[in-house]
Design a protein around this motif. Structure first.
Motif, short mmCIF file in Angstrom:
data_model
loop_
_atom_site.label_atom_id
_atom_site.label_comp_id
_atom_site.label_asym_id
_atom_site.label_seq_id
_atom_site.Cartn_x
_atom_site.Cartn_y
_atom_site.Cartn_z
N GLU A 241 -1.38 54.97 92.26
CA GLU A 241 -1.34 55.39 93.66
C GLU A 241 -2.70 55.89 94.12
O GLU A 241 -3.05 55.73 95.28
N TRP A 242 -3.45 56.52 93.22
CA TRP A 242 -4.80 56.96 93.61
C TRP A 242 -5.69 55.76 93.88
O TRP A 242 -6.49 55.76 94.81
N HIS A 243 -5.56 54.72 93.04
CA HIS A 243 -6.33 53.51 93.30
C HIS A 243 -5.90 52.89 94.64
O HIS A 243 -6.74 52.35 95.38
N THR A 244 -4.61 52.97 94.94
CA THR A 244 -4.12 52.49 96.24
C THR A 244 -4.71 53.30 97.37
O THR A 244 -5.04 52.76 98.44
N ILE B 171 -10.58 52.28 102.31
CA ILE B 171 -11.49 51.19 102.67
C ILE B 171 -10.89 50.34 103.78
O ILE B 171 -11.59 49.90 104.70
N GLY B 172 -9.57 50.13 103.73
CA GLY B 172 -8.90 49.38 104.78
C GLY B 172 -9.01 50.06 106.13
O GLY B 172 -9.22 49.41 107.16
N ALA B 173 -8.88 51.41 106.13
CA ALA B 173 -9.02 52.16 107.38
C ALA B 173 -10.43 52.05 107.93
O ALA B 173 -10.64 51.94 109.14
N MET B 174 -11.42 52.06 107.04
CA MET B 174 -12.81 51.88 107.46
C MET B 174 -13.00 50.54 108.16
O MET B 174 -13.60 50.45 109.24
N GLU B 175 -12.47 49.49 107.52
CA GLU B 175 -12.66 48.15 108.06
C GLU B 175 -11.97 47.98 109.41
O GLU B 175 -12.47 47.26 110.29
N MET B 176 -10.82 48.62 109.59
CA MET B 176 -10.12 48.56 110.88
C MET B 176 -10.94 49.19 111.99
O MET B 176 -10.83 48.81 113.16
N GLU B 177 -11.78 50.16 111.64
CA GLU B 177 -12.64 50.83 112.63
C GLU B 177 -13.97 50.11 112.82
O GLU B 177 -14.82 50.56 113.58
N GLU C 257 -20.63 45.23 100.26
CA GLU C 257 -20.80 45.38 98.82
C GLU C 257 -19.61 46.17 98.28
O GLU C 257 -18.97 46.92 99.02
N PRO C 258 -19.28 46.05 96.99
CA PRO C 258 -18.18 46.83 96.42
C PRO C 258 -18.50 48.33 96.43
O PRO C 258 -19.59 48.73 96.00
N ILE C 259 -17.59 49.16 96.91
CA ILE C 259 -17.85 50.60 96.98
C ILE C 259 -16.74 51.43 96.35
O ILE C 259 -16.84 52.66 96.32
N ALA C 260 -15.68 50.80 95.85
CA ALA C 260 -14.52 51.55 95.37
C ALA C 260 -14.89 52.53 94.26
O ALA C 260 -14.51 53.70 94.28
N GLY D 102 -23.87 52.46 106.90
CA GLY D 102 -22.53 52.92 106.57
C GLY D 102 -22.57 54.12 105.64
O GLY D 102 -23.44 54.23 104.78
N TRP D 103 -21.61 55.02 105.82
CA TRP D 103 -21.51 56.19 104.93
C TRP D 103 -20.05 56.55 104.75
O TRP D 103 -19.20 56.25 105.60
N ALA D 104 -19.74 57.19 103.63
CA ALA D 104 -18.36 57.57 103.36
C ALA D 104 -18.31 58.62 102.26
O ALA D 104 -19.20 58.69 101.40
N ILE D 105 -17.26 59.42 102.28
CA ILE D 105 -16.98 60.37 101.22
C ILE D 105 -15.46 60.49 101.10
O ILE D 105 -14.76 60.52 102.11
N LEU D 106 -14.97 60.51 99.86
CA LEU D 106 -13.53 60.54 99.63
C LEU D 106 -13.22 61.54 98.51
O LEU D 106 -13.83 61.50 97.45
N TYR D 107 -12.28 62.45 98.80
CA TYR D 107 -11.85 63.42 97.81
C TYR D 107 -10.47 63.02 97.29
O TYR D 107 -9.49 62.99 98.04
#
Length: 283
Positions: free
Chosen positions: A4-7, A13-19, A25-28, A51-56
């Motif tokens: 579920e964490w991988h999901t 990433i899907g939410a990013m792409e929708m915006e 490039e791979p960022i997972a 592009g920038w991102a941070i995920l907890y």
């Protein structure tokens, strides 16, 4: 539950792409580190990382992402509880630590290869021609640069004086670094910094800082990019606390987000320096 964490990463990433923030490039795996990352997005210019991102990834994953070019900044979170058992957490942490170590090893190898290429290219390059279009247009001091295959070469050094990379500038002003080469904390120096108490200016571009050096007589340091400005300012402030620094920021008011002004003000605040901006928009 680990799945579920991988999901959650995939959903983020899907939410990013929708915006409209679409990584090219791979960022997972990089996201799983929990650190702020930068990446090239669909529509960015070559060599740009807008592009920038941070995920907890805690019990309720949350994060934020955006794109400087598009002026996008969004928050994101998972509403359901994704609590992991101690064993699941341990396995994920080991997996991410191994991936991080592998990325670090690959980056260091790539940077080392680029540094060797930079030294070879620089040592075999010719004196720059006074007819080079960029040199002539920007009124640059030819003795500071070299030339190879029609490109002006700018050496990029670290704090110990080691050459790590080269900025190559074509006659039309197109700029490229060596592929895979280090850029963080590297700089180009103009002027004499041997005197204590000297005023020193730090900014982004080589041509901009050359103009500042020429007009003020102050020694100048080019950090090459907005994202590198803070690192170079910290490096020099630590190495030479006897100097008085002025951060010369680019005014990117023509962009959705004025990155040049923001990073310059942040760097000046961090090291206690003065800050200066052009009266008109920087060219």
């Amino acid at each position: 539950m680990a799945g579920e964490w991988h999901t959650a990463v995939a959903d983020f990433i899907g939410a990013m792409e929708m915006e409209g923030v679409k990584p090219t490039e791979p960022i997972a795996q990089r996201l799983a580190s929990g650190e702020l990352i930068r990446f090239h997005s669909d529509g960015d210019g070559k060599g740009r990382q807008n592009g920038w991102a941070i995920l907890y990834l805690d019990d309720r994953p949350a994060g934020a992402f955006g794109n400087y070019r598009l002026g996008i900044s969004r928050k994101w979170r998972v509403d359901r509880d994704l609590s992991l058992s101690p064993e699941e957490k341990r396995k994920l942490q080991e997996e991410w630590a191994a991936a991080k170590a592998k990325r670090k090893e690959e980056r260091e190898r790539s940077e080392g290869e680029a540094a060797r290429d930079a030294r070879d290219i620089w040592s075999s390059a010719s004196p720059v021609s006074l007819e080079h279009p960029y040199l002539a247009r920007k009124r640059l001091d030819p003795f500071l640069f070299r030339e190879r295959e029609g490109r002006l070469l700018v050496p990029m050094y670290d704090g110990s004086g080691s050459l790590w990379n080269l900025q190559r500038i074509a006659g039309d002003g197109t700029k490229r670094f060596l592929r895979g080469g280090r850029t963080d904390g590297l700089f180009f120096l103009m002027g004499d910094m041997s005197r204590k108490g000297e005023i020193v200016c730090i900014g982004e571009g080589v041509a901009t800082m050359a103009a500042v050096c020429r007009s003020t007589g102050y020694p100048c340091i080019a950090a090459f990019s907005a994202k590198n400005l803070g690192a170079v300012a910290r490096l020099w402030n630590s190495a030479r606390p006897d100097l008085h620094f002025i951060i010369c920021g680019d005014d990117d008011s023509h962009l959705p987000k004025n990155i040049g002004r923001e990073v310059a003000e942040a760097a000046a605040h961090e090291i206690g320096a003065k800050v200066a901006f052009p009266l008109g928009r920087a060219a």
